[in-house]
Structure formats: structure tokens, C-alpha cells
Enzyme design. Structure first.
Site, mmCIF file in Angstrom:
data_model
loop_
_atom_site.group_PDB
_atom_site.id
_atom_site.type_symbol
_atom_site.label_atom_id
_atom_site.label_comp_id
_atom_site.label_asym_id
_atom_site.label_seq_id
_atom_site.Cartn_x
_atom_site.Cartn_y
_atom_site.Cartn_z
ATOM 1 N N LYS A 22 44.489 43.155 38.761
ATOM 2 C CA LYS A 22 45.384 43.402 37.627
ATOM 3 C C LYS A 22 45.344 44.857 37.191
ATOM 4 O O LYS A 22 46.377 45.493 36.960
ATOM 5 C CB LYS A 22 44.988 42.490 36.459
ATOM 6 C CG LYS A 22 45.639 42.841 35.119
ATOM 7 C CD LYS A 22 45.121 41.927 34.021
ATOM 8 C CE LYS A 22 45.717 42.289 32.664
ATOM 9 N NZ LYS A 22 45.092 43.483 32.072
ATOM 10 N N ASN A 23 44.135 45.421 37.042
ATOM 11 C CA ASN A 23 44.028 46.769 36.496
ATOM 12 C C ASN A 23 44.536 47.833 37.472
ATOM 13 O O ASN A 23 44.970 48.897 37.051
ATOM 14 C CB ASN A 23 42.576 47.063 36.094
ATOM 15 C CG ASN A 23 42.153 46.253 34.879
ATOM 16 O OD1 ASN A 23 42.995 45.750 34.132
ATOM 17 N ND2 ASN A 23 40.859 46.097 34.679
ATOM 18 N N ASP A 121 45.166 42.866 24.295
ATOM 19 C CA ASP A 121 44.062 42.080 23.750
ATOM 20 C C ASP A 121 43.661 42.548 22.364
ATOM 21 O O ASP A 121 43.731 43.727 22.044
ATOM 22 C CB ASP A 121 42.818 42.209 24.647
ATOM 23 C CG ASP A 121 42.926 41.357 25.895
ATOM 24 O OD1 ASP A 121 43.691 40.383 25.854
ATOM 25 O OD2 ASP A 121 42.262 41.680 26.875
ATOM 26 N N ASP A 319 34.541 44.296 31.589
ATOM 27 C CA ASP A 319 35.323 43.072 31.718
ATOM 28 C C ASP A 319 34.504 41.884 32.201
ATOM 29 O O ASP A 319 34.957 40.741 32.118
ATOM 30 C CB ASP A 319 36.501 43.295 32.673
ATOM 31 C CG ASP A 319 37.618 44.107 32.029
ATOM 32 O OD1 ASP A 319 37.625 44.221 30.802
ATOM 33 O OD2 ASP A 319 38.474 44.625 32.768
ATOM 34 N N MET A 341 31.775 49.337 24.707
ATOM 35 C CA MET A 341 33.114 49.916 24.631
ATOM 36 C C MET A 341 34.015 49.300 23.570
ATOM 37 O O MET A 341 34.811 49.992 22.949
ATOM 38 C CB MET A 341 33.787 49.828 26.001
ATOM 39 C CG MET A 341 33.150 50.741 27.039
ATOM 40 S SD MET A 341 33.994 50.709 28.624
ATOM 41 C CE MET A 341 35.576 51.460 28.204
#
Length: 441
Positions: A22-23, A121, A319, A341
């Protein structure tokens, strides 16, 4: 509203193929705007965030052809720059955090761009400063309208320069790289992110005619060129999915083979799961995970409690911290999870505590997990997914729990995980989609 109904506590078995990353998708798809020629991209994940970006590219005037389930051809020959002024663009762009990635290539090729403040998000502040400070260094001027939540950027004459990134942001680095490839002169980016996904973008751009050196390091040198051409590009498998499936196998005592993982691109991810006691072996480019009744968390050499923290690549990706956290609830031993983060990403632990997990939330960034060694199984509950990664962690918890769980807001999960319901069912999971009216959980 859609929800997942899960009956957990059953071991799974079989092979699963991770989706495209996805990223990476959000970066390489935006890069098609840099050329009027055809660009073909394969292993594209069929997920909401990626599909929204592809739709946005089409709205901008990019010719989009889907040649197979995971392959698209793009041609950005006639871009409608007036589309930026439309109400439709403001609505669509604000609903997709990845829409920020189109700014760099549009500045490089057309000298101007605009973007509504992106969504995504709800996991704490996600600054855009790094993107715009980099654009400014290259000669761009931008204006933010706080009432309309809209950024306008002008860059009619981008010029190469030295840029020291204020943070090693993956998307920030990617955006500045895409802006710099067509700038006049040489750009040097120090404290650049060096994740595999960014390396993929740089290699793709070089095939298109860019001159980027230092790929894989935190010091990139970009010699500006006048024109970029078309190319073909295949995306990496999603390392977050791979880590999620490793956690799933451990939690549910399952025998799972994760296919075609590009193991050399996973960095320290496999070793972190090994420290949590997960046994696995590499078979070709597949990860085979045998069924394990128990797994034990390592300690540091002096016997102190293990800490798992996120860090810029080649450190551990943030993640996967939520996956590590949920896994640790059923391990033997204790671990401190330090999420540096994002200050809201650990707030989903209250759902795990309701399921019977022993977790102390120290503050918004740290949680201590006391492993139960599967002596006490988690119990199924009704809950709501707050974001993509926490949602999948709760899904894994539900698959390992005794009894029935209901997970609401699964649209958040589906933003990042392709066909997750059917792929888990193929492994033997008792999961189905239901229509519900979510209560407050």
C-alpha cells in the site's frame, strides 16, 4: 454499516500471498504524472486508499486502463489543471491522505499544484511541514487557507539545492524527490528516508530517465533532467501484511506459509518476531511458520525486559507495533512497546484489556504487555476498529479468542487489506461480513 463476525479459537492452515505494498502504491502511482508517456504498474493492491488515488488520477485527466486484477496502464498526456478549483476535487482529495503525493510530480511537470488538507487515520498529528519545506527549498511558494483547509503551491522555476530534511519522512522524501527530478541543476537530500518503498520509487524514476544516486542511503543526489519517459514497474509485497500474517499464525497456533515475501527487503522485521519467540523458516522466498503451542519473549542480555520500538528504516516500522503488541498478550514473558511516532496509536489497547489481556498503558506512547502464555485465552467481545493497523490487530485477537467477536468500522481495515475476509476464510477462519448498527464500544 458493515462489521465482521468472528468465531475464534481455531487454528488455521494453508498458504497466503501478500498483496502489493500500500505505502509503495501511493508513491509510484503519483509518479505517473511526471511523464506524458505510458507507465504500466503491476501488483497493485485492490484496496480503498489505492483505488481512490487511481480514481483521482483519472479525474485529473490521466488515461487509466486496468489490464488485469492487479495491473494498470496510466498515461498522463492531457492533465486538467482547472480540476484543482472544483468542489469535487476538494471533497475527494480531503478524504485521502495519500493525495498529498500528487503535489511533487505536478509541481515538477506543470509548475503548480493545489491540495486540500488530506484525511486518513485518526492516529495523532501527521505533519505536512516536511513536504512543503522541501518544496520551498526548491523554489516553490505555497499558501495555506485555514478557512478552506486548502494548500496552493506555485513553482514555475524549480531549482536544485541542498535540502536537510527536518525528519526522515517517507512520503515527504518521496514527494521532494519527485519534485526534484525535473528541477534545474542538482538536488542533494540529506536525512532522506531509505525504506524499500522509496528505493522502489527511485529505481522506477531512474528507469524513466531520472538521475538519482545514493538509493538505499539517507543521502540522495538528484541531477535534474528535462524529460521523463514511460516504464514498467512491479510493486513489492506489503511488508505490513507479511508481519500481520506472522502475528496471526503465532496467536492462533496455525501452520501458515506466506508466499513470495521478498525476504531481503524485510529488514529487521523477521528478527523482531523471532525475539518474540515465533519460529519460522525460509523456504525459497516463502516464510513457513509451523504451528506453535507457545512462544517466549526474549530478554535483553542483562535479563531486563525487552523493548520493541519503532524507528526510521532500517529500524522497525511503526505500522507493525500494534501487531507485536497483540501477539505479546499471549506470549510467555513481558515486553515494553514504545510507539514514538504517533501519539494515539496505542489507544486501542482498551479493547484488548476488555478481552482479558494484561496491558499497562503507561502513556500515549508506551504500553507494557504481560504475556499470559496462553494460560488464559482472550474472550470475544464487540468492538470498533479505530484505524487500519489497530483494526487488523483486533481482528487477529478475535481470531485467537474464545467465542464470538464483532468488529465494527471494518471500512478502516479494508482501506489497507485486500479481500481480507475471503483470504482468511481460505485458511479456515470463521469470519463473515454482517450488517449491524454499531453501539458505542
Amino acid at each position: 454499516m458493515n462489521a465482521f463476525e468472528i468465531h475464534g479459537g481455531k487454528p488455521l492452515k494453508g498458504a497466503i500471498i501478500p498483496q502489493g505494498a500500500k505505502n509503495e502504491a501511493l508513491q509510484v502511482l503519483s509518479a505517473v504524472l511526471l511523464t506524458p508517456e505510458e507507465v504500466t504498474i503491476s501488483n497493485v493492491p485492490d484496496i480503498k486508499d489505492v483505488n481512490k488515488l487511481i480514481e483521482l488520477l483519472g479525474d485529473l485527466g490521466v488515461q487509466v486502463t486496468r489490464t488485469s486484477k492487479d495491473t494498470y496502464t496510466f498515461q498522463a498526456k492531457d492533465i486538467d489543471l482547472d480540476y484543482f478549483r472544483s468542489t469535487e476535487f476538494k471533497s475527494k482529495g480531503s478524504g485521502l491522505r495519500g493525495s498529498i503525493m500528487i503535489v511533487g510530480p505536478l509541481l515538477a511537470r506543470f509548475g503548480k499544484a493545489a491540495i486540500p488538507k488530506p484525511g486518513g487515520d485518526k492516529i495523532g498529528r501527521r505533519r505536512l511541514d516536511t513536504h512543503f519545506l522541501g518544496f520551498e527549498k526548491l523554489g516553490a511558494r505555497f499558501h495555506y487557507d485555514p478557512d478552506a483547509h486548502f494548500f496552493n503551491v506555485d513553482a514555475t522555476n524549480l531549482t536544485g539545492t541542498y535540502i536537510l530534511m527536518d525528519e526522515a519522512s517517507v512520503t515527504g522524501t518521496a514527494n521532494v524527490v519527485m519534485a526534484a527530478v525535473l528541477a534545474k541543476g542538482t538536488t542533494t537530500i540529506y536525512n532522506a528516508a531509505c525504506e524499500p518503498y522509496l528505493q522502489q520509487l527511485c529505481k522506477m524514476l531512474n528507469r524513466m530517465g531520472a538521475k538519482i544516486s545514493g538509493i538505499g542511503s539517507n543521502l540522495l543526489t538528484i541531477e535534474g533532467v528535462d524529460y521523463l519517459g514511460g516504464t514498467e514497474h512491479r510493486m513489492l509485497p506489503d511488508m505490513i501484511e507479511i508481519g500481520s500474517f506472522i502475528g496471526l499464525a503465532a496467536m492462533t497456533e496455525s501452520e501458515i506459509t506466506i508466499k513470495d515475501v521478498h525476504y531481503h527487503e524485510l529488514g529487521i522485521i523477521p528478527s523482531v518476531f523471532a525475539k518474540l519467540g515465533v519460529q519460522f523458516e525460509l523456504r525459497g522466498d516463502d516464510i513457513y511458520i509451523p504451528s506453535q503451542k507457545n512462544y517466549e519473549i526474549d530478554t535483553f542480555i542483562d535479563g531486563s525486559i525487552l523493548t520493541v520500538a519503532d524507528a526510521p528504516w532500517p529500524g522497525f516500522t511503526p505500522d507493525l507495533l500494534s501487531i507485536v503488541l497483540v501477539m505479546a498478550t499471549q506470549a510467555k514473558g513481558n515486553v515494553l512497546i514504545h510507539q514514538k511516532m504517533f501519539e494515539s496509536r496505542l489507544f486501542f489497547v482498551d479493547k484488548l484489556i476488555d478481552m482479558g489481556a494484561q496491558i499497562i498503558l503507561c502513556d500515549p506512547h508506551r504500553a507494557t504487555v504481560i504475556g499470559l502464555n496462553k494460560a488464559f485465552k482472550l474472550r470475544g467481545i464487540e468492538m470498533t476498529s479505530p484505524d487500519i493497523r489497530a483494526g487488523v490487530s483486533l481482528l487477529i485477537a478475535a481470531l485467537s479468542a474464545q467465542g464470538k467477536s464483532i468488529i465494527h468500522n471494518i471500512e478502516q481495515i479494508e482501506r489497507g487489506y485486500q479481500d481480507i475476509e475471503s483470504r482468511l476464510q481460505a485458511l479456515g477462519a470463521d469470519i463473515r461480513r454482517v450488517e449491524t448498527n454499531p453501539s458505542l464500544h
